[in-house]
Design a protein around this motif. Structure first.
Motif, PDB file in Angstrom:
ATOM      1  N   PRO A   8      -0.922 -10.964   7.310  1.00 36.95           N
ATOM      2  CA  PRO A   8       0.298 -10.474   6.670  1.00 36.95           C
ATOM      3  C   PRO A   8       0.056  -9.194   5.907  1.00 36.95           C
ATOM      4  CG  PRO A   8      -0.684 -12.191   5.366  1.00 36.95           C
ATOM      5  CD  PRO A   8      -1.542 -12.064   6.576  1.00 36.95           C
ATOM      6  N   PHE A   9       1.123  -8.407   5.693  1.00 35.66           N
ATOM      7  CA  PHE A   9       1.009  -7.329   4.735  1.00 35.66           C
ATOM      8  C   PHE A   9       1.937  -7.649   3.569  1.00 35.66           C
ATOM      9  CE2 PHE A   9       4.412  -5.385   7.432  1.00 35.66           C
ATOM     10  CZ  PHE A   9       5.384  -5.299   6.457  1.00 35.66           C
ATOM     11  N   VAL A  10       1.744  -6.905   2.506  1.00 32.58           N
ATOM     12  CA  VAL A  10       2.590  -7.091   1.333  1.00 32.58           C
ATOM     13  C   VAL A  10       3.320  -5.795   1.076  1.00 32.58           C
ATOM     14  CG1 VAL A  10       2.656  -7.650  -1.104  1.00 32.58           C
ATOM     15  CG2 VAL A  10       0.976  -8.741   0.370  1.00 32.58           C
ATOM     16  N   LEU A  11       4.588  -5.815   1.116  1.00 34.14           N
ATOM     17  CA  LEU A  11       5.405  -4.643   0.828  1.00 34.14           C
ATOM     18  C   LEU A  11       6.072  -4.886  -0.520  1.00 34.14           C
ATOM     19  CD1 LEU A  11       6.517  -1.963   1.834  1.00 34.14           C
ATOM     20  CD2 LEU A  11       8.401  -3.211   2.871  1.00 34.14           C
ATOM     21  N   VAL A  12       5.576  -4.200  -1.528  1.00 32.33           N
ATOM     22  CA  VAL A  12       6.051  -4.443  -2.882  1.00 32.33           C
ATOM     23  C   VAL A  12       7.051  -3.360  -3.264  1.00 32.33           C
ATOM     24  CG1 VAL A  12       5.383  -4.768  -5.276  1.00 32.33           C
ATOM     25  CG2 VAL A  12       3.840  -5.460  -3.441  1.00 32.33           C
ATOM     26  N   LEU A  13       8.244  -3.757  -3.624  1.00 34.90           N
ATOM     27  CA  LEU A  13       9.285  -2.825  -4.037  1.00 34.90           C
ATOM     28  C   LEU A  13       9.589  -3.071  -5.508  1.00 34.90           C
ATOM     29  CD1 LEU A  13      11.641  -3.208  -0.956  1.00 34.90           C
ATOM     30  CD2 LEU A  13      10.158  -1.278  -1.466  1.00 34.90           C
ATOM     31  N   ILE A  14       8.756  -2.560  -6.359  1.00 36.70           N
ATOM     32  CA  ILE A  14       8.958  -2.788  -7.793  1.00 36.70           C
ATOM     33  C   ILE A  14      10.264  -2.168  -8.258  1.00 36.70           C
ATOM     34  CG2 ILE A  14       8.020  -2.274 -10.075  1.00 36.70           C
ATOM     35  CD1 ILE A  14       5.270  -2.542  -8.949  1.00 36.70           C
ATOM     36  N   ALA A  15      10.622  -1.045  -7.675  1.00 38.50           N
ATOM     37  CA  ALA A  15      11.878  -0.388  -8.077  1.00 38.50           C
ATOM     38  C   ALA A  15      13.089  -1.258  -7.832  1.00 38.50           C
ATOM     39  CB  ALA A  15      12.031   0.932  -7.332  1.00 38.50           C
ATOM     40  N   LYS A  80       7.691   2.187  -5.344  1.00 31.56           N
ATOM     41  CA  LYS A  80       6.616   2.499  -6.271  1.00 31.56           C
ATOM     42  C   LYS A  80       5.263   2.000  -5.781  1.00 31.56           C
ATOM     43  CE  LYS A  80       9.316   2.667 -10.551  1.00 31.56           C
ATOM     44  NZ  LYS A  80       9.445   2.122 -11.938  1.00 31.56           N
ATOM     45  N   ILE A  81       5.234   0.867  -5.103  1.00 28.03           N
ATOM     46  CA  ILE A  81       3.968   0.287  -4.643  1.00 28.03           C
ATOM     47  C   ILE A  81       4.096  -0.067  -3.170  1.00 28.03           C
ATOM     48  CG2 ILE A  81       2.313  -1.591  -4.889  1.00 28.03           C
ATOM     49  CD1 ILE A  81       3.080  -1.810  -7.811  1.00 28.03           C
ATOM     50  N   LEU A  82       3.196   0.453  -2.362  1.00 27.91           N
ATOM     51  CA  LEU A  82       3.157   0.135  -0.939  1.00 27.91           C
ATOM     52  C   LEU A  82       1.759  -0.342  -0.591  1.00 27.91           C
ATOM     53  CD1 LEU A  82       4.371   0.086   1.891  1.00 27.91           C
ATOM     54  CD2 LEU A  82       3.764   2.509   2.129  1.00 27.91           C
ATOM     55  N   VAL A  83       1.649  -1.627  -0.289  1.00 31.83           N
ATOM     56  CA  VAL A  83       0.356  -2.234   0.044  1.00 31.83           C
ATOM     57  C   VAL A  83       0.427  -2.775   1.460  1.00 31.83           C
ATOM     58  CG1 VAL A  83      -1.343  -3.989  -0.561  1.00 31.83           C
ATOM     59  CG2 VAL A  83      -0.059  -2.833  -2.371  1.00 31.83           C
ATOM     60  N   SER A  96       5.929  11.294   6.470  1.00 28.16           N
ATOM     61  CA  SER A  96       7.102  11.049   5.635  1.00 28.16           C
ATOM     62  C   SER A  96       6.754  10.344   4.340  1.00 28.16           C
ATOM     63  CB  SER A  96       8.137  10.228   6.413  1.00 28.16           C
ATOM     64  OG  SER A  96       7.586   8.963   6.779  1.00 28.16           O
ATOM     65  N   LEU A  97       5.569   9.711   4.269  1.00 29.58           N
ATOM     66  CA  LEU A  97       5.198   9.055   3.014  1.00 29.58           C
ATOM     67  C   LEU A  97       5.060  10.075   1.885  1.00 29.58           C
ATOM     68  CD1 LEU A  97       2.608   6.328   4.124  1.00 29.58           C
ATOM     69  CD2 LEU A  97       5.088   6.161   3.895  1.00 29.58           C
ATOM     70  N   GLY A  98       4.893  11.325   2.248  1.00 26.35           N
ATOM     71  CA  GLY A  98       4.829  12.369   1.230  1.00 26.35           C
ATOM     72  C   GLY A  98       6.146  12.605   0.522  1.00 26.35           C
ATOM     73  N   ASN A  99       7.224  11.963   0.987  1.00 29.39           N
ATOM     74  CA  ASN A  99       8.543  12.098   0.349  1.00 29.39           C
ATOM     75  C   ASN A  99       8.785  11.072  -0.743  1.00 29.39           C
ATOM     76  OD1 ASN A  99       9.114  14.145   2.221  1.00 29.39           O
ATOM     77  ND2 ASN A  99       9.925  12.667   3.710  1.00 29.39           N
ATOM     78  N   LEU A 100       7.838  10.125  -0.906  1.00 29.03           N
ATOM     79  CA  LEU A 100       8.029   9.047  -1.881  1.00 29.03           C
ATOM     80  C   LEU A 100       7.621   9.547  -3.271  1.00 29.03           C
ATOM     81  CD1 LEU A 100       6.613   6.107   0.276  1.00 29.03           C
ATOM     82  CD2 LEU A 100       9.017   6.812  -0.028  1.00 29.03           C
ATOM     83  N   HIS A 101       8.576  10.191  -3.942  1.00 26.01           N
ATOM     84  CA  HIS A 101       8.282  10.848  -5.227  1.00 26.01           C
ATOM     85  C   HIS A 101       7.935   9.855  -6.328  1.00 26.01           C
ATOM     86  CE1 HIS A 101       9.784  14.501  -3.385  1.00 26.01           C
ATOM     87  NE2 HIS A 101      10.923  13.878  -3.068  1.00 26.01           N
ATOM     88  N   ARG A 102       8.391   8.620  -6.185  1.00 25.72           N
ATOM     89  CA  ARG A 102       8.132   7.639  -7.234  1.00 25.72           C
ATOM     90  C   ARG A 102       6.932   6.743  -6.927  1.00 25.72           C
ATOM     91  NH1 ARG A 102      13.600   8.295  -6.717  1.00 25.72           N
ATOM     92  NH2 ARG A 102      14.789   8.677  -8.651  1.00 25.72           N
ATOM     93  N   LEU A 103       6.302   6.956  -5.795  1.00 24.66           N
ATOM     94  CA  LEU A 103       5.186   6.106  -5.371  1.00 24.66           C
ATOM     95  C   LEU A 103       4.013   6.220  -6.337  1.00 24.66           C
ATOM     96  CD1 LEU A 103       4.485   4.200  -3.008  1.00 24.66           C
ATOM     97  CD2 LEU A 103       3.276   6.129  -1.949  1.00 24.66           C
ATOM     98  N   GLN A 104       3.509   5.081  -6.759  1.00 19.07           N
ATOM     99  CA  GLN A 104       2.377   5.032  -7.693  1.00 19.07           C
ATOM    100  C   GLN A 104       1.102   4.493  -7.038  1.00 19.07           C
ATOM    101  OE1 GLN A 104       3.539   2.822 -11.179  1.00 19.07           O
ATOM    102  NE2 GLN A 104       5.444   3.977 -11.453  1.00 19.07           N
TER     103      GLN A 104
END
Length: 833
Positions: A8-15, A80-83, A96-104
């Motif tokens: 599995p992967f974990v897709l975390v959308l804290i926002a 904010k979090i992509l795992v 396109s991941l370079g467009n995620l301005h809020r990614l931490q």
């Protein structure tokens, strides 16, 4: 590309927790569509993890899966979090991941991602970029986000240098680019990274002096610059500059000088590996001040110890209560090992003292180290007997005592070491017999006891050890051995040829194992062998035809499906030569043979020209391994001569005449640049069909013109080759040429050109030769062809790669002139003109 889900992967959308507050409904809808696009890139959902990705559940609660990373993730502008770590994502990281301005946090480690690291400069809030264990290429980007705190690029295929811009990430606490192909040195700007705690650049191609910037990293806890090309002296103040250091790895570089004594001021050190360098002097006795020291590896250096003062480091290490591994192997330590070795930590599992110049008795202090797993004392000058108390080290798995001067018996107490995997006692002076009790070591895989003074029989209990996978090479030295029974084990590899040295052997049983390869011919020379059982293995090839192999009642080889040949009474399949291979040999009537120019070769004496050796069909089969395409050059077993073998395809029209013609042409001619025939074979093959072959001796070439000049002018009557082409010219070890294949040769004793095979009334009048290489005399009379062969020679020599000029069609030159011209060309070529 379709991917199989492996986890599995974990897709975390804290926002999404505050999504209702900060986003409009349109924003919700856009995020939902982006995730649905991501779902489309998933090729397999074996665990139905994506069943929740529908309208009945809010997208914030959707579960994730494995697959390709969809560029649509770049539309999740509040992410904010992509795992997506520990999956099987492949291909490139979407730009396109370079467009995620809020990614931490972006965690993509442990996948099979390829391509370059995308531009992430717009991800200005990114603090963790984890891309380890992928297949990323290119260089480390110079425009990575400056707020990065954790940058892990371990185990990829990155090249180039570490950008200076990394030093601008003032909040960086961990940087790793280990196991890549990074060059250069650590930038001086790294001195500004005051918060850096972990620095890993091991296993790269970095070089230069010890990075001075490191001395300013006072908070550094782990320093790993191992397996690079760093050189010079390690700063003496290293331990003072890095007081919080816990692990230091400098191994496999080119550092020299003394080990910095200041290392012991880094009191938190637990892991020190400075092996495989050029450190000199003595081992600092102050290492004993490191209470947390767990591993100390100093092997493969030039450290010395020759007196009690030099050995004080061993006394000090007794204070390191957590020490689990100590290696000072391959240095210049001399004398007796101090008794203080017995005061080392009870946690010690590995003690490596091999490859020194240690002497005296077996170190008695080792008896106190009851948790030892490995004891390595090989390649020293130890004497005395092996103590029985070794059998009390119940955790011992590896015992390496080879290349010493130990005497006495093999301790029977070894049988108590139930965990033992390997015993190496080679090259000592042990005597007595092998204790039968060793047969109780059910985990033993290697018992190495060669080059001692052991005698008596090998206990049968030894061969009942289920994990023993190798037939001991020492058996070949047991000349009085009469019975060997190694059946029903797991022995692998080929049958050792040294078994043929046991002259008194009566019974040999190797059945029911995993042996491969062919049956050694040496076994047929055992005069007293009464029974041989090789059944139920994986043997293949031809069965020998002499000795025990002629006695079908004493031989058992059933259960080996790929054996063939042998005496007729064995009823094994005969050797069958594929027709395609025979035709290939007829089409390619000579072979190219050369080696590297700088390869040294032994001179081979020529056979007597007055007597032709008798060569059988079987000899040629063995010499060419069944006329295999990979073995166009054969080696005759009788005299170990390297030869070329020409096999005639008798199904081809005219092959019989060609065989007779070539024998006639070369019967009486001798020249250093003609391929000399060793002998001819006219026999039948294994299927009862006619078989004809010529065996050539290889010598040398460029001298094609010399050979033809001899044929045309220096013999009683001219011989015209009529089929000169690259495949009929052989090259020997020294790149000298020999002309071969006289199947179309013509003999001129007067004004006519008479073929050696023309006396046969069925001779064909068709044009003879090979397409592209038809001799000019086929269209002219023989005399003209003799005059024109000069041009033919130059054209053929040109076709095999020599530099030459071509004569005009109207130019008539003699063979002597052609030879002289070729020699001039060769001399100019060798001079580099």
């Amino acid at each position: 590309m379709k991917l199989t889900a492996i986890g599995p992967f974990v897709l975390v959308l804290i926002a999404s927790c505050t999504h209702v507050v900060i986003c409009s409904s349109n924003g919700n809808y856009a995020d939902r569509l982006a995730l649905l696009e991501f779902k489309k890139a998933i090729s397999l959902d074996p665990h139905q993890a994506m069943m929740s990705w529908n309208d009945s559940t809010h997208f914030c609660s959707w579960e994730g899966l494995v697959g390709q990373i969809s560029p649509s993730l770049g539309n999740l502008t509040f992410l904010k979090i992509l795992v997506l770590s520990a999956n099987s994502f492949s291909e490139e990281i979407p730009m396109s991941l370079g467009n995620l301005h809020r990614l931490q946090i972006l965690s993509l480690h442990n996948n099979t991602l390829q391509g370059k690291i995308p531009a992430l400069a717009n991800c200005s809030k990114l603090t963790d970029l984890l891309l380890a264990n992928n297949q990323l290429t290119g260089q480390i980007p110079v425009d990575l986000p400056q707020r990065l705190e954790n940058l892990d690029l371990t185990t990829n295929k990155l090249t180039g240098t570490i950008p200076d811009s990394v030093a601008n990430m003032t909040g960086l606490w961990m940087f790793s680019c280990a196991m890549n192909k990074i060059e250069g040195n650590i930038p001086n700007g790294f001195a500004n990274l005051q918060g850096l705690q972990v620095l890993r650049v091991s296993i790269n191609k970095m070089s230069g002096q010890f990075p001075q910037a490191i001395l300013n990293l006072s908070n550094l806890a782990e320093l790993s610059i191992a397996i690079n090309n760093f050189s010079g002296v390690v700063p003496s103040s290293l331990g003072n500059s890095l007081p919080d250091l816990q692990a230091i790895l400098l191994d496999e570089n080119f550092f020299h000088g003394h080990i910095p004594p200041s290392l012991t001021n880094a009191s938190k050190l637990s892991f020190i590996d400075i092996s495989n360098n050029g450190f000199t002097g003595v081992v600092p006795s102050s290492f004993g001040k490191l209470p947390k020291l767990s591993l100390l590896s100093l092997q493969l250096n030039n450290l010395q110890a020759s007196n009690k003062q030099n050995w004080k480091f061993m006394d000090g290490l007794a204070n390191c209560s957590e020490l689990s591994a100590l290696s000072v192997a391959y240095n210049y330590l001399r004398g007796q090992v101090p008794d203080s070795v017995g005061n080392l930590s009870s946690e010690l599992q590995g003690l490596y003292l091999g490859g020194n110049q240690l002497s005296g008795n077996f170190p008695s202090g080792i008896a106190n180290l009851r948790n030892l797993v490995t004891v390595s004392l090989f390649e020293n000058n130890f004497t005395s007997v092996l103590p029985e108390w070794l059998g009390t080290l119940n955790s011992l798995q590896v015992l390496q005592l080879s290349d010493n001067f130990f005497t006495g018996l093999i301790p029977s107490s070894f049988s108590n070491l139930s965990q033992l995997i390997s015993i190496d006692l080679e090259q000592n002076q042990l005597n007595g017999q092998i204790p039968p009790s060793l047969g109780g070591l059910q985990m033993l895989q290697a018992l190495l006891i060669s080059s001692n003074n052991l005698h008596g029989t090998i206990p049968k209990e030894i061969f009942r050890i289920p994990t023993l996978v190798r037939i001991p090479s020492t058996l070949g030295n047991c000349e009085s051995l009469e019975i060997i029974e190694l059946d029903h084990n797991f022995f692998s590899g080929s049958i050792p040829t040294f078994l043929g040295n046991i002259s008194n052997l009566h019974f040999l049983n190797l059945s029911h194992n995993n042996l491969t390869g062919s049956i050694p011919v040496a076994l047929s020379g055992l005069q007293f062998l009464e029974q041989l059982d090789l059944s139920f293995n994986h043997l293949k090839g031809e069965v020998p035809t002499k000795g025990i192999f002629t006695n079908a009642t004493a031989l058992r080889i059933n259960g080996n499906k790929e054996l063939c040949g042998g005496p007729l009474r064995l009823h094994l399949p005969k050797i069958v030569i594929p027709l395609a291979i025979v035709l290939a040999f007829a089409a390619v009537s000579a072979v190219w043979f050369f080696r590297r120019r700088n390869q040294k070769t032994k001179a081979i004496s020529l056979p007597s020209l007055g007597r032709f050796p008798r060569i059988s069909y079987g000899d040629l089969v063995r010499a060419t391994e069944g006329f295999a395409r990979s073995n166009l050059i054969g080696k005759l077993f009788r005299d170990e001569k390297v030869v070329a073998i020409k096999v005639f395809s008798l199904e081809t029209r005219g092959a019989q005449k060609s065989f007779i013609a070539e024998c006639g042409a070369l019967r009486n001619v001798r020249h250093r640049n003609l391929v000399p025939i060793l002998t001819a074979c006219s026999s039948i093959d294994s299927n009862g069909n006619d078989f004809k072959a010529l065996v050539y001796r290889l010598s040398i070439m460029v001298d094609v013109a010399d050979a033809l000049a001899y044929l045309h002018h220096n013999h009683q009557g001219s011989i015209v080759h009529c089929d000169l082409k690259p495949s009929n010219i052989l090259l020997d070890d020294n790149m000298v040429a020999h002309v071969g294949d006289f199947g179309l040769a013509r003999f001129r004793s007067d004004s006519t050109g008479q073929s050696f095979a023309d006396s046969n009334p069925t001779s064909s009048v068709a044009i003879k030769g090979t397409i592209g290489y038809i001799a000019p005399e086929q269209g002219e009379d023989v005399l003209a062809s003799v005059r024109d062969t000069g041009a033919q020679i130059l054209q053929s020599v040109l076709s095999i790669g020599l530099c030459c000029t071509k004569t005009s069609p109207n130019e008539r030159i003699s063979m002597q002139e052609a030879a002289a011209k070729l020699h001039g060309i060769q001399d100019a070529y060798l001079r580099g003109n």
